[in-house]
Design an enzyme around this catalytic site. Sequence first.
Site, short mmCIF file in Angstrom:
data_model
loop_
_atom_site.label_atom_id
_atom_site.label_comp_id
_atom_site.label_asym_id
_atom_site.label_seq_id
_atom_site.Cartn_x
_atom_site.Cartn_y
_atom_site.Cartn_z
CG ASP A 11 126.82 -15.37 28.91
OD1 ASP A 11 127.68 -14.58 28.47
OD2 ASP A 11 127.04 -16.57 29.14
CG ASP A 12 121.44 -15.77 28.39
OD1 ASP A 12 122.14 -16.36 27.56
OD2 ASP A 12 121.10 -16.28 29.47
CG HIS A 132 122.29 -20.14 24.99
ND1 HIS A 132 122.27 -19.40 26.15
CD2 HIS A 132 121.04 -20.67 24.86
CE1 HIS A 132 121.06 -19.48 26.70
NE2 HIS A 132 120.30 -20.25 25.93
#
Length: 306
Positions: A11-12, A132
């Site tokens: 993620d991110d 998110h």
Amino acid sequence: MLQVKLIVTGDDFGYCPRRNQGIVDCFLAGAVSNVSLLVNGSAAADAAKLARRYNIPIGLHANLSEGSPVCEELKTNSSLLNQDGFFHGKMGFRTALSKGLLNMSEVKQELKAQVELFRELTGHLPPHMDGHQHVHVLPEVRHVFAEVLEEYGIKYTRVPIEPGLHNCDWIPPSLMDFYLGVEEDSFNTVDVFTKHGIRWPDIYIGLSTMGKNMSVSNIWGAIETAIVEFTSKAPAPLMPQSRTVTIELMVHPGYPSVPPVGGCGEGPDDFSQSWERLHELQTLIKPELQSHYKTRNVQLCSFKDL
């Protein structure tokens, strides 16, 4: 023998150059098989180039809670912004939502703008799209999110219901409260996503194995627990021994962000600057974890392979 298809999602991606590099290093080591891009991240364009260069499967990490919107019209005078002109934050977004302060048409406008920017950066639509800080399973948001996925023909998402979560006594009570809230929101989202024809892997893991709680034994324990629970719930005729089970493991590896570089408009947060990002990276690339996968018939893949 039960075959397991495991999507390990970093993620991110796009948060900062150091997070990007860490995720790419994990991918090249065979430890991450898929990434989720923050299009409002300060290094999103760089991340998209890296994904192209190394052929990394990439989806969209829709962000409504950290930094700035990508939709020009919403950068001023929007219900999605706090008094400083940024998104409300992980908990602030939830508070504003519970008070009825968020305009769902603006949520939809921003989600569509993020899909369009993803397409501009990568040259294709995202094969999968999640949220998110798990905003995509929140009340009201879940309906708008599902509509956007259906409109664009994005087939896959994430539903963060983790088997065995309640037995994880190493998670501090305050964090467990947040996780149980995410779980409840996720249960309430299943019917909405199903109605819109959206799919997700059979099993989700990633809350109990985050940051300092990540270890080879914790990852493997979570996978084993989840498979046992999943196979015990499935009706016998639907579980031939040759059945494939799909799992998504959510991870946040990287080299810690160094201010002022990074973030989504406000600079990097504590989560991204933490030593725990490096700890995740170092754990994921351990040869013993890779050999666990091999000996137990676990095949790493991405959403495109489902």
